[in-house]
Design an enzyme around this catalytic site. Structure first.
Site, PDB file in Angstrom:
ATOM      1  N   GLU A   1       1.005  -1.101   0.013  1.00 39.90           N
ATOM      2  CA  GLU A   1       0.091  -0.151   0.054  1.00 39.90           C
ATOM      3  C   GLU A   1       0.639   1.249   0.015  1.00 39.90           C
ATOM      4  O   GLU A   1       0.352   2.272  -0.738  1.00 39.90           O
ATOM      5  CB  GLU A   1      -1.042  -0.308   0.969  1.00 39.90           C
ATOM      6  CG  GLU A   1      -2.193  -0.875   1.081  1.00 39.90           C
ATOM      7  CD  GLU A   1      -2.878  -0.781  -0.197  1.00 39.90           C
ATOM      8  OE1 GLU A   1      -3.068   0.409  -0.804  1.00 39.90           O
ATOM      9  OE2 GLU A   1      -3.513  -1.633  -0.743  1.00 39.90           O
TER      10      GLU A   1
ATOM     11  N   THR B   1       2.079   5.632  -7.631  1.00 36.91           N
ATOM     12  CA  THR B   1       2.871   4.919  -8.315  1.00 36.91           C
ATOM     13  C   THR B   1       2.111   3.859  -8.981  1.00 36.91           C
ATOM     14  O   THR B   1       1.330   3.129  -8.510  1.00 36.91           O
ATOM     15  CB  THR B   1       4.105   4.302  -7.503  1.00 36.91           C
ATOM     16  OG1 THR B   1       4.603   5.431  -6.506  1.00 36.91           O
ATOM     17  CG2 THR B   1       5.043   3.748  -8.252  1.00 36.91           C
TER      18      THR B   1
ATOM     19  N   TYR C   1      -6.212   7.200   3.880  1.00 35.83           N
ATOM     20  CA  TYR C   1      -6.163   6.144   2.800  1.00 35.83           C
ATOM     21  C   TYR C   1      -5.487   4.777   3.054  1.00 35.83           C
ATOM     22  O   TYR C   1      -6.082   3.778   2.889  1.00 35.83           O
ATOM     23  CB  TYR C   1      -5.833   6.748   1.414  1.00 35.83           C
ATOM     24  CG  TYR C   1      -5.562   5.708   0.545  1.00 35.83           C
ATOM     25  CD1 TYR C   1      -6.862   5.410  -0.438  1.00 35.83           C
ATOM     26  CD2 TYR C   1      -4.388   5.124   0.350  1.00 35.83           C
ATOM     27  CE1 TYR C   1      -6.614   4.330  -1.350  1.00 35.83           C
ATOM     28  CE2 TYR C   1      -4.482   3.895  -0.739  1.00 35.83           C
ATOM     29  CZ  TYR C   1      -5.471   3.733  -1.477  1.00 35.83           C
ATOM     30  OH  TYR C   1      -5.450   2.594  -2.187  1.00 35.83           O
TER      31      TYR C   1
ATOM     32  N   ASP D   1      -9.712   6.854  -3.473  1.00 36.41           N
ATOM     33  CA  ASP D   1      -8.294   7.319  -4.133  1.00 36.41           C
ATOM     34  C   ASP D   1      -8.953   7.748  -5.393  1.00 36.41           C
ATOM     35  O   ASP D   1     -10.011   7.851  -5.798  1.00 36.41           O
ATOM     36  CB  ASP D   1      -7.357   6.103  -4.474  1.00 36.41           C
ATOM     37  CG  ASP D   1      -8.012   4.967  -5.386  1.00 36.41           C
ATOM     38  OD1 ASP D   1      -8.726   5.255  -5.641  1.00 36.41           O
ATOM     39  OD2 ASP D   1      -6.932   4.294  -5.685  1.00 36.41           O
TER      40      ASP D   1
END
Ligand code: SF4
Length: 369
Positions: free
Chosen positions: A39, A45, A122, A140
């Site tokens: 995560e 990325t 998150y 997200d």
């Protein structure tokens, strides 16, 4: 939506996910430590980029105890090229915290896991739901796009108000019996079907009630206002070679951007200054030495999240003084063979790659003058 529609949304989505999910390495484990590493690496990325880093990292540090015992330079070397290096530093720091305060077990409560460095809302929701099956919904970019399209939200998705609205919606949709799969399904749908351009609505499990699809608005939802133009800096650095053919490198201060990484000394060009002047001034300020600046070795562009740079590297020779780490943690003379064992930011590794292609004669050319 009614609660029946809510559960139909989740059921269709999760059924689709279980049949169509990509086989990603972190999906074949229940180990909270491995899920945590994945995560953190996945923040900002791409999946394809993360996979080799994830394997190498877990091979080097298979448990939180191994990571806690590691040297920071070793951690940053494994992070080299992945960017956002504070993620690697924080992960290392947090691993030590987990060993010292949680007996080596990744915490399973929102309060405790959020106390770890580098874990925001998150990541906390992702780890708690995927590793511990707790009902925390993640938001997200992928989730925002799916929700905005499905519910026909036309407001600017850059605004906090819209993000909060999306969070409230997914908090209401996430089922108690499969929160981890729900979260991963939302992100998977956004990454593989409900893509920014030309979404694959024909194969989407949510198409029947999707507002954007049914009103032909998938090209205009989500709406994202234009990003502010990021500044572009010109950076002059010195490749300083000594008589032994070694290069001078400096360790960036721990708390600065790219802290804990090494670099060629230098800095930002000031208005009205020539780049060679920049290099000479910066090296005087940073190392307390006078240098002769020679030809330019190379220039390259690099983009960070909030600004861009063009890095200009010049050959330099010290003509007065002994270098001191005035604005870095440490400086070192290293050979071209040794230099690859140090962690560097991306622009510097490109420069090093080019330096390695030179023969020794090129490297010494200025020293013998
Ligand atoms: S139907 Fe199309 S726009 Fe709607 S959620 Fe599915 S992929 Fe996205």
């Amino acid at each position: 939506m009614s609660s029946t529609e809510d559960s139909l949304f989740s059921k269709n989505l999760i059924d689709w996910y279980r049949q169509n999910k990509r086989d990603l390495p972190w999906r074949n484990t229940n180990d909270p430590y491995a899920i945590w590493i994945s995560e953190i690496m996945l923040q900002q990325t791409r999946v394809d980029t993360v996979i080799p880093y994830y394997h190498r990292f877990l091979e080097a540090f298979p448990t939180v105890h191994d990571l806690a015992k590691a040297d920071q330079q070793q951690v940053l070397k494994l992070w080299e090229g992945l960017g956002y290096y504070s993620r690697g530093r924080n992960l290392h720091y947090a691993a030590r915290h987990v060993v010292e305060h949680f007996d080596g077990t990744i915490p399973d409560t929102h309060e405790e896991i959020s106390s770890l460095k580098g874990i925001g809302p998150y990541t906390s929701a992702a780890i708690l739901s995927i590793a511990y099956q707790k009902k925390y919904a993640v938001v997200d970019g992928n989730v925002i796009r799916v929700v905005a399209r499905y519910f026909g939200i036309e407001d600017d998705i850059r605004s906090t108000r819209t993000k909060n609205e999306v969070q409230e919606i997914v908090d209401g949709l996430i089922p108690a019996d499969s929160p981890g799969d729900f979260n991963q399904a939302m992100m998977e749908l956004g990454a593989t079907v409900c893509t920014p351009k030309q979404p694959g609505c024909d194969s989407c499990p949510l198409s029947v009630h999707c507002m954007a699809y049914n009103s032909a608005k998938t090209e205009v939802i989500p709406y994202k206002s234009k990003a502010k133009k990021v500044p572009h800096h010109q950076i002059g650095v010195g490749i300083i070679v000594n008589e032994a053919g070694e290069l001078l490198i400096a360790l960036r201060p721990e708390e600065s951007m790219l802290g804990g990484l090494w670099e060629f000394p230098g800095g930002k060009k000031k208005t009205g200054e020539g780049l060679q002047q920049t290099v000479a001034r910066e090296l005087k300020e940073e190392l307390e030495v006078e240098v002769q600046v020679y030809d330019k070795f190379m220039g390259l562009k690099h983009a960070y999240s909030h600004f861009k740079i063009t890095l200009h590297a010049y050959w330099c020779k010290i003509v007065d003084g002994t270098p001191k780490p005035k604005s870095s943690q440490e400086i070192r003379w290293v050979s071209l063979e040794e230099i690859s064992s140090y962690p560097f930011p991306k622009a510097n590794t490109t420069l090093i790659g080019r330096l390695k292609k030179l023969d020794a004669e090129n490297l010494f050319q200025f020293v013998s003058e």
